[in-house]
Design a protein around this motif. Structure first.
Motif, PDB file in Angstrom:
ATOM      1  N   UNK A  83       0.853  -1.186   0.000  1.00 20.65           N
ATOM      2  CA  UNK A  83       0.000   0.000   0.000  1.00 20.65           C
ATOM      3  C   UNK A  83       0.887   1.234   0.000  1.00 20.65           C
ATOM      4  N   UNK A  84       0.486   2.216  -0.803  1.00 20.55           N
ATOM      5  CA  UNK A  84       1.209   3.479  -0.913  1.00 20.55           C
ATOM      6  C   UNK A  84       0.230   4.623  -0.687  1.00 20.55           C
ATOM      7  N   UNK A  85       0.659   5.598   0.095  1.00 22.63           N
ATOM      8  CA  UNK A  85      -0.186   6.767   0.330  1.00 22.63           C
ATOM      9  C   UNK A  85      -0.292   7.596  -0.941  1.00 22.63           C
ATOM     10  N   UNK A  86      -1.521   8.024  -1.250  1.00 17.49           N
ATOM     11  CA  UNK A  86      -1.737   8.951  -2.351  1.00 17.49           C
ATOM     12  C   UNK A  86      -1.921  10.362  -1.817  1.00 17.49           C
ATOM     13  N   UNK A  87      -2.581  10.529  -0.678  1.00 16.38           N
ATOM     14  CA  UNK A  87      -2.563  11.791   0.063  1.00 16.38           C
ATOM     15  C   UNK A  87      -2.830  11.475   1.517  1.00 16.38           C
ATOM     16  N   UNK A  90       1.646  11.902   5.556  1.00 13.50           N
ATOM     17  CA  UNK A  90       3.064  11.695   5.255  1.00 13.50           C
ATOM     18  C   UNK A  90       3.399  12.297   3.894  1.00 13.50           C
ATOM     19  N   UNK A  91       4.665  12.668   3.722  1.00 13.16           N
ATOM     20  CA  UNK A  91       5.080  13.086   2.389  1.00 13.16           C
ATOM     21  C   UNK A  91       5.431  11.865   1.547  1.00 13.16           C
ATOM     22  N   UNK A  92       5.687  10.729   2.217  1.00  9.80           N
ATOM     23  CA  UNK A  92       5.945   9.468   1.521  1.00  9.80           C
ATOM     24  C   UNK A  92       5.537   8.332   2.433  1.00  9.80           C
ATOM     25  N   UNK A  93       4.856   7.325   1.868  1.00  7.84           N
ATOM     26  CA  UNK A  93       4.461   6.130   2.619  1.00  7.84           C
ATOM     27  C   UNK A  93       4.429   4.952   1.652  1.00  7.84           C
ATOM     28  N   UNK A  94       5.243   3.945   1.927  1.00  6.79           N
ATOM     29  CA  UNK A  94       5.301   2.721   1.120  1.00  6.79           C
ATOM     30  C   UNK A  94       5.394   1.566   2.106  1.00  6.79           C
ATOM     31  N   UNK A  95       4.377   0.699   2.119  1.00  5.94           N
ATOM     32  CA  UNK A  95       4.280  -0.360   3.126  1.00  5.94           C
ATOM     33  C   UNK A  95       4.091  -1.714   2.438  1.00  5.94           C
ATOM     34  N   UNK A  96       5.117  -2.563   2.588  1.00  6.31           N
ATOM     35  CA  UNK A  96       5.057  -3.922   2.053  1.00  6.31           C
ATOM     36  C   UNK A  96       4.578  -4.867   3.152  1.00  6.31           C
ATOM     37  N   UNK A 113       8.556   2.170   4.599  1.00  8.63           N
ATOM     38  CA  UNK A 113       9.348   3.367   4.326  1.00  8.63           C
ATOM     39  C   UNK A 113       8.386   4.540   4.423  1.00  8.63           C
ATOM     40  N   UNK A 114       8.762   5.544   5.190  1.00  5.33           N
ATOM     41  CA  UNK A 114       7.908   6.728   5.277  1.00  5.33           C
ATOM     42  C   UNK A 114       8.756   7.964   5.524  1.00  5.33           C
ATOM     43  N   UNK A 115       8.154   9.099   5.214  1.00  5.68           N
ATOM     44  CA  UNK A 115       8.805  10.385   5.459  1.00  5.68           C
ATOM     45  C   UNK A 115       7.740  11.365   5.920  1.00  5.68           C
ATOM     46  N   UNK A 116       8.092  12.125   6.937  1.00  4.05           N
ATOM     47  CA  UNK A 116       7.207  13.157   7.469  1.00  4.05           C
ATOM     48  C   UNK A 116       7.499  14.452   6.704  1.00  4.05           C
ATOM     49  N   UNK A 117       6.452  15.223   6.351  1.00  2.96           N
ATOM     50  CA  UNK A 117       6.687  16.480   5.618  1.00  2.96           C
ATOM     51  C   UNK A 117       7.353  17.543   6.495  1.00  2.96           C
TER      52      UNK A 117
END
Length: 152
Positions: A83-87, A90-96, A113-117
């Protein structure tokens, strides 16, 4: 960007694990209630598919609801999904989510993997709060899953 890895073994079949985790309606059960997590999307059946959009609200800070939208980008039946965040927050979210059959049960692995804005300020907020919240969510999941399915 943060990279986190979680693993858990459960004494259930691969089919049972896949059926539970690939159904978005079960996310609320494995998310702490204080997060105010709600699945807003209505799903036709419980079979996950690439391109599936799932909308939620989550209230991680002071009960303030935030909208979160993820897309299921990859699915390999009974092996993994992403699953990947579309909005959302987070500024980035990728969860396997990975599942491997093993003697006596299934090994589940989460690679996140994630990144906070907000650049350096976001990095500080991640270190002081967000990272601890993410860890607490996965700790909660582990506990709930052990209570529901048992341990190996």
């Amino acid at each position: 960007m943060r990279e986190l890895y979680f693993r858990q073994t459960l004494p259930i079949s691969l089919d049972e694990a896949w059926a539970f985790f690939s159904n978005p309606d079960n996310l609320k059960e494995i998310t702490p209630s204080y997060m105010g997590f709600k699945v807003l999307s209505k799903h036709q059946g419980s079979k996950m598919y690439p391109g599936q959009i799932i909308n939620y609200t989550v209230s991680p800070v002071l009960g303030i609801p935030l909208k979160w939208c993820t897309e299921i980008t990859h699915v390999s039946d009974r092996h993994y999904f992403v699953d990947e965040q579309r909005f959302g927050p987070y500024s980035f979210w990728h969860h396997q989510h990975r599942f491997t059959e093993m003697p006596g049960g299934v090994l589940m692995e989460d690679i996140l993997h994630y990144k906070v804005p907000l650049g350096p300020l976001g990095h500080l907020v991640d270190r002081l709060m967000v990272g601890q919240q993410v860890q607490a969510i996965f700790d909660y999941r582990k506990k709930v899953l052990e209570q529901r399915f048992g341990t190996i």
